[in-house]
Design a protein around this motif. Structure first.
Motif, PDB file in Angstrom:
ATOM      1  N   HIS A  97      -2.950  21.517  -0.129  1.00  9.03           N
ATOM      2  CA  HIS A  97      -2.180  21.196  -1.330  1.00  9.03           C
ATOM      3  C   HIS A  97      -2.147  19.680  -1.516  1.00  9.03           C
ATOM      4  O   HIS A  97      -1.639  18.953  -0.650  1.00  9.03           O
ATOM      5  CB  HIS A  97      -0.737  21.687  -1.210  1.00  9.03           C
ATOM      6  CG  HIS A  97      -0.594  23.174  -1.290  1.00  9.03           C
ATOM      7  ND1 HIS A  97       0.621  23.810  -1.367  1.00  9.03           N
ATOM      8  CD2 HIS A  97      -1.530  24.154  -1.339  1.00  9.03           C
ATOM      9  CE1 HIS A  97       0.431  25.123  -1.424  1.00  9.03           C
ATOM     10  NE2 HIS A  97      -0.858  25.348  -1.404  1.00  9.03           N
ATOM     11  N   ASP A 101       1.448  19.790  -6.089  1.00 14.22           N
ATOM     12  CA  ASP A 101       1.102  21.154  -5.702  1.00 14.22           C
ATOM     13  C   ASP A 101      -0.254  21.566  -6.263  1.00 14.22           C
ATOM     14  O   ASP A 101      -0.473  22.713  -6.640  1.00 14.22           O
ATOM     15  CB  ASP A 101       2.180  22.143  -6.164  1.00 14.22           C
ATOM     16  CG  ASP A 101       2.134  23.438  -5.356  1.00 14.22           C
ATOM     17  OD1 ASP A 101       1.740  23.388  -4.174  1.00 14.22           O
ATOM     18  OD2 ASP A 101       2.478  24.492  -5.917  1.00 14.22           O
ATOM     19  N   ARG A 103      -3.716  22.752  -5.828  1.00 15.10           N
ATOM     20  CA  ARG A 103      -4.382  23.512  -4.770  1.00 15.10           C
ATOM     21  C   ARG A 103      -5.854  23.106  -4.680  1.00 15.10           C
ATOM     22  O   ARG A 103      -6.537  23.000  -5.698  1.00 15.10           O
ATOM     23  CB  ARG A 103      -4.242  25.010  -5.026  1.00 15.10           C
ATOM     24  CG  ARG A 103      -2.793  25.464  -4.982  1.00 15.10           C
ATOM     25  CD  ARG A 103      -2.614  26.911  -5.391  1.00 15.10           C
ATOM     26  NE  ARG A 103      -1.207  27.234  -5.436  1.00 15.10           N
ATOM     27  CZ  ARG A 103      -0.478  27.656  -4.393  1.00 15.10           C
ATOM     28  NH1 ARG A 103      -1.092  27.824  -3.218  1.00 15.10           N
ATOM     29  NH2 ARG A 103       0.801  27.919  -4.508  1.00 15.10           N
TER      30      ARG A 103
END
Length: 410
Positions: A97, A101, A103
């Motif tokens: 991450h 946040d 990904r």
């Protein structure tokens, strides 16, 4: 005068303290440790373009789903990681991450890096703070729809990712555990050498059993005595990783780059630990090799004649090769592997081994694409894969045709 000196000293101390804090309590030893760990992780491979500044990003990474690009990981505040905290970096390494946040895709091998200790990550972070900042904006995600939608990675992680630091095995030696930590963690060997599922995740039940990546085979590096490195001694594994060659094989393609950029710089004790770990194979039920093709098989007859004419001068009539110069073909793991893609590629396009400090003059093999047909190449490789103690599936001319066409694609 004293006031001026005191002010200068105060500002210098303040500046040093800020830098000290920014690198998590940095010191020379911590930075040097981080430099070495970044070498172990071969960060250069994905984050440094040839001839460009260190870690400035821009390296294109081909995946089965499209292209990704290695990020700028210099401490530039706008295009790099200059605004990150250590916790941001820790989350990238341990969870995949990025800040916000965001990904990350599995091409950034956080599935292996999650095993790296927090202490080692702090050292890598300290080192990265000392790298020259480079302003180089990089668009990392070039995947087509729907793969470019990062929310899909939630499901991908559920299927393919298990978070957690490496836990030593109390039943094993300290050396074995160090090797396991390096292979499974920073070395991320499974990222290339473990077969992949349809989603691109590792088939962990077949850890290190070999995989096809970008028309190269990352071979089986388990202790399988036929298609793996079971016949290699610990010293021969170390020699291969340190120099790119031993009596069995010579590194080429992406492995040559890994040896050149990373493994030749590893400490000898770390190379030995890796070798000890790889040799200690828990599997005792390796598949038995099939019977080799009969000598009077049509492909074997044709291949034998081609080998005698084009290959035997370097690799010798018995396939033994010349140590550290021309690879051994007899009982060679790559030759006996289930996938002949690397063999086909080398015959078509030629190859040059990587140069290292220990072996700076890299030998090369010429391309035979111009004077051998697809059927010729299939026949000679079929012969090689079924002679001198080898036994592996025949190579078809259609396999050669497909790879030839792939190599000519822009």
């Amino acid at each position: 005068m004293k006031t001026t000196l005191s002010l200068c000293a105060g500002l210098l101390a303040l500046s040093f303290g800020a830098a000290h804090a920014a690198t998590g309590g940095d010191s020379y030893n911590l930075v040097e440790k981080g430099r070495y760990l970044a070498t172990l992780g071969d960060c250069t491979a994905c984050h440094t373009q040839p001839g460009k500044p260190l870690f400035a990003g821009g390296v294109t990474i081909d995946t089965p789903f499209g292209k990704l690009v290695g990020a700028n990981i210099t401490p530039d505040p706008d295009s790099g990681i200059g605004r990150w905290s250590f916790e941001d970096f820790q989350n990238v390494m341990s969870k995949g991450h990025a800040p916000g946040d965001k990904r990350l895709y599995g091409a950034m091998p956080y599935t292996a890096y999650t095993k790296v200790s927090r202490e080692d990550n702090q050292a890598i972070w300290a080192y990265l703070q000392t790298v020259q900042p480079v302003h180089n904006p990089v668009e990392t995600n070039l995947l087509p729809f729907p793969f470019n939608v990062r929310t899909s990675l939630i499901a991908w992680n559920l299927l393919n990712f298990k978070e957690g630091e490496f836990k030593p095995d109390a039943k094993k030696s300290e050396q074995w555990n160090r090797g396991a930590y390096l292979v499974e963690g920073l070395g991320h060997c499974g990222t290339c050498h473990t077969p992949k599922s349809v989603t691109g995740g590792d088939k962990n039940a077949e850890f290190l059993a070999g995989a096809n990546l970008q028309d190269w085979v990352a071979p089986n590096i388990t202790a399988d005595p036929h298609s793996g490195i079971g016949a290699w001694s610990v010293e021969e594994i170390v020699q291969y990783l340190k120099t790119g060659a031993n009596r069995f094989d010579m590194a080429s393609g992406p492995m040559a780059e890994a040896v050149e950029h990373s493994m030749q710089h590893w400490k000898d004790e770390d190379l030995m630990a890796v070798a000890v770990y790889l040799k200690d194979d828990p599997q005792n039920d390796h598949a038995k090799p099939t019977e080799p093709l009969a000598a009077d098989n049509a492909a074997m007859v044709a291949g034998k004649a081609i080998y005698a004419d084009r290959c035997s001068a370097c690799h010798t009539p018995t396939g033994e090769g010349v140590s550290h110069l021309f690879p051994k073909l007899a009982k060679a793991p790559l030759v006996n592997g289930s996938d002949a893609a690397s063999l086909i590629r080398v015959v078509l396009a030629g190859s040059r081994a990587g140069g290292t400090d220990a072996a700076p003059t890299a030998p090369a093999m010429p391309s035979f694409a111009w004077n051998l047909s697809d059927e010729n190449i299939a026949d000679v490789l079929t012969y090689v894969r079924n002679s001198w103690g080898n036994s592996a599936a025949a190579v078809s001319s259609s396999d050669v045709t497909d790879l030839r066409e792939s190599l000519h694609k822009p």
